[in-house]
Design a protein around this motif. Structure first.
Motif, PDB file in Angstrom:
ATOM      1  N   VAL A  71       6.515  -2.842   2.057  1.00 25.72           N
ATOM      2  CA  VAL A  71       5.154  -2.600   2.562  1.00 25.72           C
ATOM      3  C   VAL A  71       4.483  -1.519   1.714  1.00 25.72           C
ATOM      4  O   VAL A  71       3.305  -1.640   1.359  1.00 25.72           O
ATOM      5  N   ILE A 151      -2.003  -3.557   6.512  1.00 27.02           N
ATOM      6  CA  ILE A 151      -1.273  -2.421   5.951  1.00 27.02           C
ATOM      7  C   ILE A 151      -1.908  -1.108   6.395  1.00 27.02           C
ATOM      8  O   ILE A 151      -1.208  -0.147   6.725  1.00 27.02           O
ATOM      9  N   VAL A 154      -0.706   0.347   9.815  1.00 32.46           N
ATOM     10  CA  VAL A 154       0.599   1.002   9.985  1.00 32.46           C
ATOM     11  C   VAL A 154       0.596   2.451   9.549  1.00 32.46           C
ATOM     12  O   VAL A 154       1.578   3.162   9.770  1.00 32.46           O
ATOM     13  N   PRO A 157       2.969   3.549   4.883  1.00 37.44           N
ATOM     14  CA  PRO A 157       3.674   2.272   4.755  1.00 37.44           C
ATOM     15  C   PRO A 157       5.152   2.396   4.393  1.00 37.44           C
ATOM     16  O   PRO A 157       5.870   1.399   4.387  1.00 37.44           O
ATOM     17  N   LYS A 160       8.405   0.589   6.317  1.00 35.66           N
ATOM     18  CA  LYS A 160       7.913  -0.252   7.418  1.00 35.66           C
ATOM     19  C   LYS A 160       8.390  -1.686   7.217  1.00 35.66           C
ATOM     20  O   LYS A 160       8.579  -2.156   6.103  1.00 35.66           O
ATOM     21  N   THR A 165       4.557  -5.467  10.188  1.00 36.54           N
ATOM     22  CA  THR A 165       3.267  -5.086   9.612  1.00 36.54           C
ATOM     23  C   THR A 165       2.301  -6.262   9.600  1.00 36.54           C
ATOM     24  O   THR A 165       1.120  -6.103   9.896  1.00 36.54           O
TER      25      THR A 165
END
Length: 191
Positions: A71, A151, A154, A157, A160, A165
């Protein structure tokens, strides 16, 4: 439809004993080059990972901080290009072809007409299923705005989960095929 490509190639390759998986060679071509050939139709291609020898000109970047997971790699890769569609592929998809990448991009439009007619909204992405039917979130075409929005939700990132996500996105999936088969172990290369 124009697309950019984000190739994720920054993993630690722990199941390969620290060998750089992107540079493993299958039938005379590295796994990274196989993916780069499949995404050659992209307007812009960025590889998220350390700079390596590649079969074509690409941009290179690292997630910040490095080793932050896929991510974080996606977040770094989205800083490149402006096409409305982003094809995301990991470097360990040796059987993906340019035709498969085009199927991903075309899958967004193909599903849009059916989904809109059925009142289900427009698809945010379209991805490959591997030979066993498993959804490959890192072998998919996404609408840039939807991917960036997921993205952003979250926050940081790093580390993650890709599935968590992107879980809220409206995605379509291909029929199972070898194109979606990734290489996680030495035995997968024999597939």
């Amino acid at each position: 439809m124009e697309f950019d490509a984000v190739v994720l190639a920054g993993g630690g390759s722990t199941r390969f004993g620290g060998v750089d998986k992107a540079m493993l060679v299958l039938d005379g071509v590295s796994l990274l080059d196989r993916v780069l050939m499949a995404t050659a139709g992209a307007v812009t291609t960025v590889v998220v990972g350390p700079v390596r020898t590649a079969c074509r000109e690409v941009s290179w970047t690292l997630e910040e901080p490095p080793s932050g997971g896929p991510v974080a790699g996606l977040a770094a890769g989205l800083g490149y290009g402006v096409a409305p569609v982003v094809v995301v592929v990991s470097c360990d998809l040796p059987w993906i072809t340019a035709a498969d990448v085009q199927t991903l991009v075309d899958g967004l439009d193909e599903h849009d007409s059916h989904e809109a007619r059925d009142g289900l909204g427009v698809r945010d992405g379209f991805g490959l299923r591997d030979g066993s039917g498993r959804e490959q979130w890192l072998a998919a075409a996404y609408r840039r705005s939807a991917l960036a929005g997921a993205i952003a939700q979250v926050g940081d990132p790093r580390d993650k989960s890709v599935r968590r996500t992107l879980a809220a996105l409206n995605l379509g999936w291909s029929e199972p095929s070898r194109a979606g088969d990734d290489v996680d172990t030495w035995s997968d290369l024999d597939g």
